[in-house]
Write a protein that holds these residues in place. Structure first.
Motif, PDB file in Angstrom:
ATOM      1  N   GLU A  28      93.102  -0.856 -47.947  1.00  0.00           N
ATOM      2  CA  GLU A  28      94.290  -1.166 -47.153  1.00  0.00           C
ATOM      3  C   GLU A  28      94.981   0.089 -46.627  1.00  0.00           C
ATOM      4  O   GLU A  28      95.660   0.043 -45.612  1.00  0.00           O
ATOM      5  N   MET A  29      94.810   1.204 -47.315  1.00  0.00           N
ATOM      6  CA  MET A  29      95.432   2.466 -46.914  1.00  0.00           C
ATOM      7  C   MET A  29      94.327   3.491 -46.676  1.00  0.00           C
ATOM      8  O   MET A  29      94.301   4.547 -47.304  1.00  0.00           O
ATOM      9  N   SER A  30      93.443   3.177 -45.770  1.00  0.00           N
ATOM     10  CA  SER A  30      92.231   3.983 -45.563  1.00  0.00           C
ATOM     11  C   SER A  30      92.504   5.412 -45.102  1.00  0.00           C
ATOM     12  O   SER A  30      91.632   6.264 -45.181  1.00  0.00           O
ATOM     13  N   TRP A  31      93.696   5.685 -44.625  1.00  0.00           N
ATOM     14  CA  TRP A  31      94.039   7.026 -44.152  1.00  0.00           C
ATOM     15  C   TRP A  31      94.346   7.989 -45.303  1.00  0.00           C
ATOM     16  O   TRP A  31      94.515   9.168 -45.080  1.00  0.00           O
ATOM     17  N   ILE A  32      94.403   7.485 -46.526  1.00  0.00           N
ATOM     18  CA  ILE A  32      94.663   8.336 -47.694  1.00  0.00           C
ATOM     19  C   ILE A  32      93.348   8.555 -48.429  1.00  0.00           C
ATOM     20  O   ILE A  32      92.614   7.596 -48.684  1.00  0.00           O
ATOM     21  N   SER A  33      93.070   9.792 -48.808  1.00  0.00           N
ATOM     22  CA  SER A  33      91.859  10.031 -49.591  1.00  0.00           C
ATOM     23  C   SER A  33      92.046   9.432 -50.984  1.00  0.00           C
ATOM     24  O   SER A  33      93.165   9.284 -51.477  1.00  0.00           O
ATOM     25  N   GLU A  34      90.945   9.070 -51.609  1.00  0.00           N
ATOM     26  CA  GLU A  34      91.009   8.484 -52.947  1.00  0.00           C
ATOM     27  C   GLU A  34      91.662   9.435 -53.939  1.00  0.00           C
ATOM     28  O   GLU A  34      92.447   9.022 -54.785  1.00  0.00           O
ATOM     29  N   THR A  35      91.376  10.715 -53.811  1.00  0.00           N
ATOM     30  CA  THR A  35      91.968  11.714 -54.701  1.00  0.00           C
ATOM     31  C   THR A  35      93.485  11.724 -54.594  1.00  0.00           C
ATOM     32  O   THR A  35      94.193  11.746 -55.600  1.00  0.00           O
ATOM     33  N   VAL A  36      93.989  11.708 -53.378  1.00  0.00           N
ATOM     34  CA  VAL A  36      95.435  11.714 -53.154  1.00  0.00           C
ATOM     35  C   VAL A  36      96.045  10.407 -53.645  1.00  0.00           C
ATOM     36  O   VAL A  36      97.096  10.403 -54.287  1.00  0.00           O
ATOM     37  N   LEU A  37      95.394   9.290 -53.371  1.00  0.00           N
ATOM     38  CA  LEU A  37      95.893   7.997 -53.816  1.00  0.00           C
ATOM     39  C   LEU A  37      96.015   7.958 -55.338  1.00  0.00           C
ATOM     40  O   LEU A  37      97.049   7.542 -55.879  1.00  0.00           O
ATOM     41  N   ILE A  38      94.999   8.414 -56.020  1.00  0.00           N
ATOM     42  CA  ILE A  38      95.031   8.441 -57.490  1.00  0.00           C
ATOM     43  C   ILE A  38      96.156   9.352 -57.978  1.00  0.00           C
ATOM     44  O   ILE A  38      96.896   9.002 -58.903  1.00  0.00           O
ATOM     45  N   ARG A  39      96.326  10.510 -57.357  1.00  0.00           N
ATOM     46  CA  ARG A  39      97.396  11.432 -57.757  1.00  0.00           C
ATOM     47  C   ARG A  39      98.766  10.788 -57.575  1.00  0.00           C
ATOM     48  O   ARG A  39      99.631  10.879 -58.442  1.00  0.00           O
ATOM     49  N   GLN A  40      98.962  10.119 -56.433  1.00  0.00           N
ATOM     50  CA  GLN A  40     100.239   9.455 -56.172  1.00  0.00           C
ATOM     51  C   GLN A  40     100.495   8.348 -57.192  1.00  0.00           C
ATOM     52  O   GLN A  40     101.611   8.199 -57.688  1.00  0.00           O
ATOM     53  N   LEU A  41      99.471   7.560 -57.511  1.00  0.00           N
ATOM     54  CA  LEU A  41      99.623   6.498 -58.506  1.00  0.00           C
ATOM     55  C   LEU A  41      99.983   7.075 -59.878  1.00  0.00           C
ATOM     56  O   LEU A  41     100.838   6.534 -60.574  1.00  0.00           O
ATOM     57  N   ARG A  42      99.353   8.172 -60.246  1.00  0.00           N
ATOM     58  CA  ARG A  42      99.670   8.809 -61.536  1.00  0.00           C
ATOM     59  C   ARG A  42     101.103   9.329 -61.574  1.00  0.00           C
ATOM     60  O   ARG A  42     101.785   9.210 -62.592  1.00  0.00           O
ATOM     61  N   GLU A  43     101.561   9.889 -60.458  1.00  0.00           N
ATOM     62  CA  GLU A  43     102.950  10.361 -60.398  1.00  0.00           C
ATOM     63  C   GLU A  43     103.921   9.194 -60.519  1.00  0.00           C
ATOM     64  O   GLU A  43     104.940   9.292 -61.210  1.00  0.00           O
ATOM     65  N   LEU A  44     103.601   8.082 -59.872  1.00  0.00           N
ATOM     66  CA  LEU A  44     104.461   6.898 -59.961  1.00  0.00           C
ATOM     67  C   LEU A  44     104.415   6.296 -61.364  1.00  0.00           C
ATOM     68  O   LEU A  44     105.429   5.799 -61.864  1.00  0.00           O
ATOM     69  N   GLN A  45     103.267   6.381 -62.022  1.00  0.00           N
ATOM     70  CA  GLN A  45     103.169   5.947 -63.415  1.00  0.00           C
ATOM     71  C   GLN A  45     104.057   6.825 -64.300  1.00  0.00           C
ATOM     72  O   GLN A  45     104.760   6.312 -65.170  1.00  0.00           O
ATOM     73  N   ALA A  46     104.006   8.122 -64.080  1.00  0.00           N
ATOM     74  CA  ALA A  46     104.804   9.051 -64.884  1.00  0.00           C
ATOM     75  C   ALA A  46     106.301   8.780 -64.740  1.00  0.00           C
ATOM     76  O   ALA A  46     107.070   9.007 -65.671  1.00  0.00           O
ATOM     77  N   GLU A  47     106.702   8.266 -63.585  1.00  0.00           N
ATOM     78  CA  GLU A  47     108.109   7.928 -63.350  1.00  0.00           C
ATOM     79  C   GLU A  47     108.474   6.571 -63.945  1.00  0.00           C
ATOM     80  O   GLU A  47     109.634   6.184 -63.957  1.00  0.00           O
ATOM     81  N   GLY A  48     107.470   5.824 -64.391  1.00  0.00           N
ATOM     82  CA  GLY A  48     107.726   4.529 -65.013  1.00  0.00           C
ATOM     83  C   GLY A  48     107.881   3.376 -64.042  1.00  0.00           C
ATOM     84  O   GLY A  48     108.334   2.300 -64.438  1.00  0.00           O
ATOM     85  N   VAL A  49     107.485   3.567 -62.783  1.00  0.00           N
ATOM     86  CA  VAL A  49     107.646   2.491 -61.798  1.00  0.00           C
ATOM     87  C   VAL A  49     106.335   1.760 -61.490  1.00  0.00           C
ATOM     88  O   VAL A  49     106.354   0.665 -60.927  1.00  0.00           O
TER      89      VAL A  49
END
Length: 106
Positions: free
Chosen positions: A41-62
């Motif tokens: 759905e967000m094909s313009w984001i590389s998988e590496t960046v997507l995973i990093r963003q998800l991990r950062e959002l996990q770290a924030e508890g959201v």
């Protein structure tokens, strides 16, 4: 003037700010996604960046990573209960963005 360290707007932007986080959160506010679904759905984001963003959002508890512990492996990402409190903000951002696009076109 309020100290920047105690600024609630800065705190909010610190969690949801960045190039891709609001788009990720906006989608997760509607349903949970497998990584491959988000990537599609967000094909313009590389998988590496997507995973990093998800991990950062996990770290924030959201955002939470849900491991269904099955074969084949199934892992989904969803907003936590705390993260769901962002849904009205994300809807407001989307509404303003739509209005802005109309304004620019008009």
């Amino acid at each position: 003037m309020e100290d920047q360290a105690g600024c609630p707007v800065k705190a909010t932007v610190g969690v949801i700010g960045g190039k891709w986080k609001t788009g990720i959160l906006y989608r997760l506010a509607r349903k949970s996604y497998r990584l491959s679904e988000l990537k599609r759905e967000m094909s313009w984001i590389s998988e590496t960046v997507l995973i990093r963003q998800l991990r950062e959002l996990q770290a924030e508890g959201v955002v939470e990573r849900i491991d269904h512990r099955q074969r084949p492996p199934k892992v989904e990402y969803a907003l936590t209960d705390y993260g769901q409190s962002l849904a009205p903000l994300l809807d407001a951002i989307a509404a303003w963005g739509q209005s802005h696009l109309s304004h620019k076109a008009g």
